[in-house]
Write a protein that holds these residues in place. Structure first.
Motif, PDB file in Angstrom:
ATOM      1  N   ALA A 318       0.779  -1.534  -0.118  1.00  0.00           N
ATOM      2  CA  ALA A 318      -0.354  -0.010  -0.500  1.00  0.00           C
ATOM      3  C   ALA A 318       0.817   0.514  -0.032  1.00  0.00           C
ATOM      4  O   ALA A 318       0.744   1.989  -0.855  1.00  0.00           O
ATOM      5  CB  ALA A 318      -1.236  -0.100   1.044  1.00  0.00           C
ATOM      6  N   ALA A 319       1.903   1.321   0.864  1.00  0.00           N
ATOM      7  CA  ALA A 319       2.585   2.478   0.646  1.00  0.00           C
ATOM      8  C   ALA A 319       3.425   2.662  -0.321  1.00  0.00           C
ATOM      9  O   ALA A 319       3.506   4.264  -1.173  1.00  0.00           O
ATOM     10  CB  ALA A 319       3.936   1.797   2.021  1.00  0.00           C
ATOM     11  N   MET A 320       3.691   1.422  -0.935  1.00  0.00           N
ATOM     12  CA  MET A 320       4.617   2.279  -2.704  1.00  0.00           C
ATOM     13  C   MET A 320       3.604   1.957  -3.673  1.00  0.00           C
ATOM     14  O   MET A 320       4.428   2.672  -4.386  1.00  0.00           O
ATOM     15  CB  MET A 320       5.362   0.773  -2.334  1.00  0.00           C
ATOM     16  CG  MET A 320       6.308   0.111  -1.587  1.00  0.00           C
ATOM     17  SD  MET A 320       7.523  -0.797  -1.708  1.00  0.00           S
ATOM     18  CE  MET A 320       6.122  -2.497  -2.153  1.00  0.00           C
ATOM     19  N   THR A 321       2.446   1.683  -3.155  1.00  0.00           N
ATOM     20  CA  THR A 321       1.740   1.978  -4.834  1.00  0.00           C
ATOM     21  C   THR A 321       0.874   3.724  -4.008  1.00  0.00           C
ATOM     22  O   THR A 321      -0.352   3.775  -4.666  1.00  0.00           O
ATOM     23  CB  THR A 321       0.820   0.603  -4.807  1.00  0.00           C
ATOM     24  OG1 THR A 321       0.429   0.597  -4.000  1.00  0.00           O
ATOM     25  CG2 THR A 321       1.652  -0.125  -5.405  1.00  0.00           C
ATOM     26  N   GLY A 322       0.799   4.014  -2.965  1.00  0.00           N
ATOM     27  CA  GLY A 322       0.494   5.790  -2.623  1.00  0.00           C
ATOM     28  C   GLY A 322      -1.302   5.129  -1.898  1.00  0.00           C
ATOM     29  O   GLY A 322      -1.671   6.063  -2.177  1.00  0.00           O
ATOM     30  N   ASP A 323      -1.563   3.475  -1.416  1.00  0.00           N
ATOM     31  CA  ASP A 323      -2.763   3.561  -1.170  1.00  0.00           C
ATOM     32  C   ASP A 323      -2.477   4.147   0.967  1.00  0.00           C
ATOM     33  O   ASP A 323      -1.384   4.140   1.189  1.00  0.00           O
ATOM     34  CB  ASP A 323      -3.372   2.121  -0.928  1.00  0.00           C
ATOM     35  CG  ASP A 323      -3.540   1.488  -3.038  1.00  0.00           C
ATOM     36  OD1 ASP A 323      -3.826   2.527  -3.190  1.00  0.00           O
ATOM     37  OD2 ASP A 323      -3.519   0.399  -2.878  1.00  0.00           O
ATOM     38  N   ASP A 324      -3.912   4.083   1.019  1.00  0.00           N
ATOM     39  CA  ASP A 324      -4.026   4.360   2.483  1.00  0.00           C
ATOM     40  C   ASP A 324      -3.314   3.352   2.974  1.00  0.00           C
ATOM     41  O   ASP A 324      -3.084   1.592   2.881  1.00  0.00           O
ATOM     42  CB  ASP A 324      -5.214   4.551   3.270  1.00  0.00           C
ATOM     43  CG  ASP A 324      -5.840   6.046   2.859  1.00  0.00           C
ATOM     44  OD1 ASP A 324      -5.135   6.464   2.214  1.00  0.00           O
ATOM     45  OD2 ASP A 324      -6.730   5.814   2.798  1.00  0.00           O
ATOM     46  N   VAL A 325      -2.151   2.981   4.294  1.00  0.00           N
ATOM     47  CA  VAL A 325      -1.929   2.165   5.567  1.00  0.00           C
ATOM     48  C   VAL A 325      -2.341   2.662   6.524  1.00  0.00           C
ATOM     49  O   VAL A 325      -2.186   3.089   7.232  1.00  0.00           O
ATOM     50  CB  VAL A 325       0.251   3.218   5.126  1.00  0.00           C
ATOM     51  CG1 VAL A 325       0.551   1.744   6.400  1.00  0.00           C
ATOM     52  CG2 VAL A 325       0.390   2.252   4.152  1.00  0.00           C
ATOM     53  N   GLU A 326      -2.150   0.918   7.157  1.00  0.00           N
ATOM     54  CA  GLU A 326      -3.129   0.622   8.205  1.00  0.00           C
ATOM     55  C   GLU A 326      -1.616   0.990   9.338  1.00  0.00           C
ATOM     56  O   GLU A 326      -0.371   0.306   9.191  1.00  0.00           O
ATOM     57  CB  GLU A 326      -3.142  -0.384   9.161  1.00  0.00           C
ATOM     58  CG  GLU A 326      -4.575  -0.648   8.791  1.00  0.00           C
ATOM     59  CD  GLU A 326      -5.253  -1.934   8.602  1.00  0.00           C
ATOM     60  OE1 GLU A 326      -5.318  -2.235   8.892  1.00  0.00           O
ATOM     61  OE2 GLU A 326      -6.547  -2.580   7.444  1.00  0.00           O
ATOM     62  N   THR A 327      -1.570   2.289  10.205  1.00  0.00           N
ATOM     63  CA  THR A 327      -0.380   3.145  10.863  1.00  0.00           C
ATOM     64  C   THR A 327       0.177   1.044  12.148  1.00  0.00           C
ATOM     65  O   THR A 327       1.235   1.474  12.413  1.00  0.00           O
ATOM     66  CB  THR A 327       0.002   3.302  11.814  1.00  0.00           C
ATOM     67  OG1 THR A 327      -1.189   3.495  12.160  1.00  0.00           O
ATOM     68  CG2 THR A 327      -0.284   5.207  10.303  1.00  0.00           C
ATOM     69  N   TRP A 328      -0.927   0.927  12.482  1.00  0.00           N
ATOM     70  CA  TRP A 328      -0.705  -0.584  13.550  1.00  0.00           C
ATOM     71  C   TRP A 328      -1.815  -1.587  13.183  1.00  0.00           C
ATOM     72  O   TRP A 328      -3.089  -1.022  12.935  1.00  0.00           O
ATOM     73  CB  TRP A 328      -0.750   0.102  14.539  1.00  0.00           C
ATOM     74  CG  TRP A 328      -1.455  -1.251  15.585  1.00  0.00           C
ATOM     75  CD1 TRP A 328      -0.109  -2.491  15.921  1.00  0.00           C
ATOM     76  CD2 TRP A 328      -1.491  -1.493  17.027  1.00  0.00           C
ATOM     77  NE1 TRP A 328      -0.904  -3.452  17.164  1.00  0.00           N
ATOM     78  CE2 TRP A 328      -1.464  -2.622  17.543  1.00  0.00           C
ATOM     79  CE3 TRP A 328      -3.008  -0.827  17.533  1.00  0.00           C
ATOM     80  CZ2 TRP A 328      -1.722  -2.887  19.224  1.00  0.00           C
ATOM     81  CZ3 TRP A 328      -3.441  -0.884  18.962  1.00  0.00           C
ATOM     82  CH2 TRP A 328      -2.946  -2.066  19.490  1.00  0.00           C
ATOM     83  N   VAL A 329      -1.213  -2.945  12.851  1.00  0.00           N
ATOM     84  CA  VAL A 329      -1.825  -4.032  12.766  1.00  0.00           C
ATOM     85  C   VAL A 329      -1.767  -4.860  13.703  1.00  0.00           C
ATOM     86  O   VAL A 329      -0.700  -5.614  14.580  1.00  0.00           O
ATOM     87  CB  VAL A 329      -1.600  -5.213  11.085  1.00  0.00           C
ATOM     88  CG1 VAL A 329      -2.529  -5.982  11.021  1.00  0.00           C
ATOM     89  CG2 VAL A 329      -1.360  -3.767   9.933  1.00  0.00           C
ATOM     90  N   ASP A 330      -2.669  -5.328  14.505  1.00  0.00           N
ATOM     91  CA  ASP A 330      -2.678  -6.062  15.755  1.00  0.00           C
ATOM     92  C   ASP A 330      -2.761  -7.324  15.670  1.00  0.00           C
ATOM     93  O   ASP A 330      -3.585  -8.121  14.461  1.00  0.00           O
ATOM     94  CB  ASP A 330      -4.351  -5.593  16.067  1.00  0.00           C
ATOM     95  CG  ASP A 330      -4.530  -6.670  17.123  1.00  0.00           C
ATOM     96  OD1 ASP A 330      -3.838  -6.958  17.775  1.00  0.00           O
ATOM     97  OD2 ASP A 330      -5.214  -5.852  18.179  1.00  0.00           O
ATOM     98  N   ALA A 331      -1.699  -8.216  15.996  1.00  0.00           N
ATOM     99  CA  ALA A 331      -0.967  -8.604  15.498  1.00  0.00           C
ATOM    100  C   ALA A 331      -1.883 -10.411  16.072  1.00  0.00           C
ATOM    101  O   ALA A 331      -1.660 -11.666  15.847  1.00  0.00           O
ATOM    102  CB  ALA A 331       0.466  -9.595  15.473  1.00  0.00           C
TER     103      ALA A 331
END
Length: 358
Positions: A318-331
């Motif tokens: 998502a970051a490399m293609t300009g989409d929104d990124v979830e800054t924290w993913v609950d593992a």
């Protein structure tokens, strides 16, 4: 899940230095070959991969010989396979050494070889010294954060776009709370703490959380703290030494399944039935799930490293293609089962076997 989306701009493409040859990628334990699929950055080609330029991603393992890190890498590969695009992945071995991994992170940024990085930090606070990176490439961290606060999941340094993890103190406290419940009515309840590496910030946070829960309990006595090094044989030796002066152990609380496996052997060698001791671990290996199902271990904190690796790639993509990124993913939420399991919980999920083995 305490997630928020962060819009990330598309990054310019980076080519390798003239004449540079890509290093041979290291295969996962499952023998997965390096995937090559078209993901194209803005201005290069369409996102369907019709152009002739691909992306290169570095996976910085705390140790490429460690089963957990290999499972994260496997998850990255699986996620790549689900994208019809062009991505080449290289697995780098941090050798459980903070300086080695710091150098690898700095080189990944300055070499021009990579468009993004996924890292399993050996020492998240120390790795923060690499940031901000010399070149603007996105980084996703898995298992623990990068920065001074080991329990802060939101990115703490410029360049880290997402963290796929849970606060280690929170997870360790839940393990210890189950131990305290088991110890109800046992006085004294003699507990051994089996921690991975007492010099690691991640494990320091875990041990502190264990003690914060257990030490206020009047009936609980922590008789020893041993270092297992995330290794069965090291843990076998460590617990064998503990048992020489503490035969009447009620609980062995470990943060890693490999260590609990070594503790089980040590108990057997000492003539102690492991099922008579509250054995618990962390990781959710196939062997651990079997041990809990059979009643040899009483509980396990399950991790989902393959799913975590896949989630990390999703955020990096998502970051490399300009989409929104979830800054924290609950593992704890990426798997198909409640992460704190007992035999009763596993009986309700007969098909669950664990995502990896260490």
């Amino acid at each position: 899940m305490h997630r928020r989306s962060l819009p990330i701009r598309a990054l310019p493409s980076r080519s390798r230095p003239a004449g540079a040859r890509p290093a041979r990628p290291i295969p996962t334990r499952a023998g997965l070959a390096t995937a090559t699929i078209a993901l194209v950055l803005a201005g290069c080609a369409s996102a369907d991969g019709d152009g002739d330029g691909g992306l290169r991603v570095a996976v910085l393992a705390a140790s490429s010989q460690n089963g957990y890190n290999q499972a994260v890498h496997e998850g990255v590969q699986q996620a790549i396979d689900e994208h019809d695009a062009d991505v080449e992945v290289q697995l780098l071995d941090g050798q459980f050494d903070a300086n080695t991994q710091l150098s690898q992170m700095q080189n990944a940024s300055t070499s021009g070889e990579y468009d993004g990085v996924i890292v399993v930090p050996h020492d998240g606070p120390s790795l923060a010294a690499a940031f901000p990176l010399a070149n603007d490439i996105p980084v996703v961290t898995v298992l623990n954060p990068i920065g001074p606060d080991i329990n802060e999941m939101e990115p703490q340094v410029e360049g880290v776009v997402s963290t796929v993890a849970v606060p280690p103190a929170e997870a360790a406290a839940r393990q210890a709370e189950a131990v305290a419940e088991h110890c109800t009515g046992i006085d004294p309840c003699r507990v051994v703490l089996l921690v991975g590496q007492l010099s690691s910030p991640l494990d320091v946070a875990r041990e502190e959380a264990y003690r914060e829960v257990l030490e206020p309990e009047d009936n609980i006595e922590i008789v020893a703290t041993a270092e297992g090094q995330y290794d069965r044989d090291e843990s076998l030796t460590a617990i064998s030494n503990v048992l020489q002066s503490n035969q009447d152990v009620d609980v062995i609380l470990s943060n890693a399944d490999q260590q609990t496996s070594g503790a089980q052997i040590a108990l057997e060698n000492a003539g102690i039935d492991p099922s008579e001791v509250y054995l618990t671990g962390g990781g959710g290996t196939e062997d651990a799930i079997t041990a809990v199902r059979e009643g040899t271990w009483q509980a396990d904190y399950v991790n989902f490293p393959v799913s975590m690796g896949a989630a990390a790639f999703e955020q990096l993509h998502a970051a490399m293609t300009g989409d929104d990124v979830e800054t924290w993913v609950d593992a704890d939420a990426v798997g198909d089962i409640e992460p704190y399991v007992t035999k009763e919980i596993l009986d309700e999920h007969p098909d669950f076997t664990g995502e990896w083995n260490g």
